[in-house]
Design an enzyme around this catalytic site. Sequence first.
Site, PDB file in Angstrom:
ATOM      1  N   GLY A   1       1.105  -1.047  -0.114  1.00 33.12           N
ATOM      2  CA  GLY A   1      -0.152   0.227  -0.111  1.00 33.12           C
ATOM      3  C   GLY A   1       0.988   1.081  -0.004  1.00 33.12           C
ATOM      4  O   GLY A   1       1.562   1.549   0.970  1.00 33.12           O
TER       5      GLY A   1
ATOM      6  N   VAL B   1      -0.253   6.476   4.199  1.00 28.13           N
ATOM      7  CA  VAL B   1       0.545   6.262   5.176  1.00 28.13           C
ATOM      8  C   VAL B   1       1.655   5.462   4.935  1.00 28.13           C
ATOM      9  O   VAL B   1       2.612   5.527   5.292  1.00 28.13           O
ATOM     10  CB  VAL B   1      -0.454   5.181   6.038  1.00 28.13           C
ATOM     11  CG1 VAL B   1       0.078   4.331   7.158  1.00 28.13           C
ATOM     12  CG2 VAL B   1      -1.938   5.912   6.623  1.00 28.13           C
TER      13      VAL B   1
ATOM     14  N   HIS C   1      -8.532  -1.133  18.665  1.00 26.98           N
ATOM     15  CA  HIS C   1      -8.387   0.489  17.982  1.00 26.98           C
ATOM     16  C   HIS C   1      -9.750   0.903  17.530  1.00 26.98           C
ATOM     17  O   HIS C   1      -9.868   0.572  16.383  1.00 26.98           O
ATOM     18  CB  HIS C   1      -7.151   0.220  16.829  1.00 26.98           C
ATOM     19  CG  HIS C   1      -7.126   1.704  16.202  1.00 26.98           C
ATOM     20  ND1 HIS C   1      -6.547   2.578  17.041  1.00 26.98           N
ATOM     21  CD2 HIS C   1      -6.999   1.952  14.934  1.00 26.98           C
ATOM     22  CE1 HIS C   1      -6.319   3.787  16.141  1.00 26.98           C
ATOM     23  NE2 HIS C   1      -6.510   3.195  14.936  1.00 26.98           N
TER      24      HIS C   1
END
Length: 308
Positions: A9, A13, A175
């Site tokens: 990816g 990020v 989370h």
Amino acid sequence: MRRKVSIIGAGNVGASAAERIALRRLADVVMVDIIEGLPQGKALDLNEAGPVDGYDARFTGSNGYEATKGSDIVVITSGLPRKPGMSRDDLLMKNFEIVKSVTEQVARQSPRAVLIVVSNPLDAMAYTALKVSGFPRERVLGMAGVLDSARMRFFIAEALGVSVENTHAFVLGGHGDTMVPLPRYSTVAGIPITELLTKEAIDAIVQRTRDGGIEVVNLLKSGSAYYAPASSIVQMVQAILLDEHRILPCAVYLQGEYGYRDLFVGVPARLGAGGLEKVVEITLAAEEKAALDRSAAAVRESVSKLAV
Ligand code: APR
């Protein structure tokens, strides 16, 4: 020999983490993405920043997995980010398919790597990566606690007008909206914040920490946070590559610790060369344990929807 970190990816990020890995001179970085040209373009751009920033790390971009072969660490950020109005669980099914297929390919190329999962919903995606890879729990970690704690630290520093360097914060649990910030274990220069701030001020910090992700999503409108997530990934990468034995809050597959089994939950974890070295168990007050139970139950519910 150069260390190798692969990042699956090459979006916000992933690429931000790649840059920070080079700036800290930790490793060469391979970026993989399904979008043709994206990882290649970002890799070239980052290589061209090297002469200015003074790093010799080499970046490679690819749409396949061959280049990731023999990685020391693989960071999985592939997936869809949240949009306004979307919970992390809305992402569950879409990102499950992505993380499953990515993990299969990553594990084939790098059977000895430590996997750091970042895609959301984090705890369920880490569970997916563990089951699909067949790796031992020491080598499959989720990145969430470092980020959630960093957010809490910033809010504490802001409230007290002190350096972020003086702050320490612990956020445990899943989370998500049920995460468990622990004021009793959060300190400024070693002093618990419960002695420095009013209950109202602490409650506000706890709530803002829980909403830390969505606050950024609502501002950006077209994606989710990436600077602080990238920095948090790199702190874990560094702890492993430099064998720091550093205790960081991470999502870890629990085998009885804190009373949970067969579940990823955020807990303090000591990280070193082999990944997870030890789950650190801290004493929790009754209401803290109850909050952690609620968070673990929420993670278990989201995992139960997955065919893994
Ligand atoms: N294989 C490889 N890359 C993929 C795949 C796949 N099967 N599916 C999607 N991607 C890529 C996308 O093409 C995109 O470039 O993953 C990248 C994700 O990047 P962004 O959309 O910029 O998302 P980002 O903000 O980086 O967030 C990534 O981290 O914090 C979590 O919730 C967030 O799950 C999200 C992840």
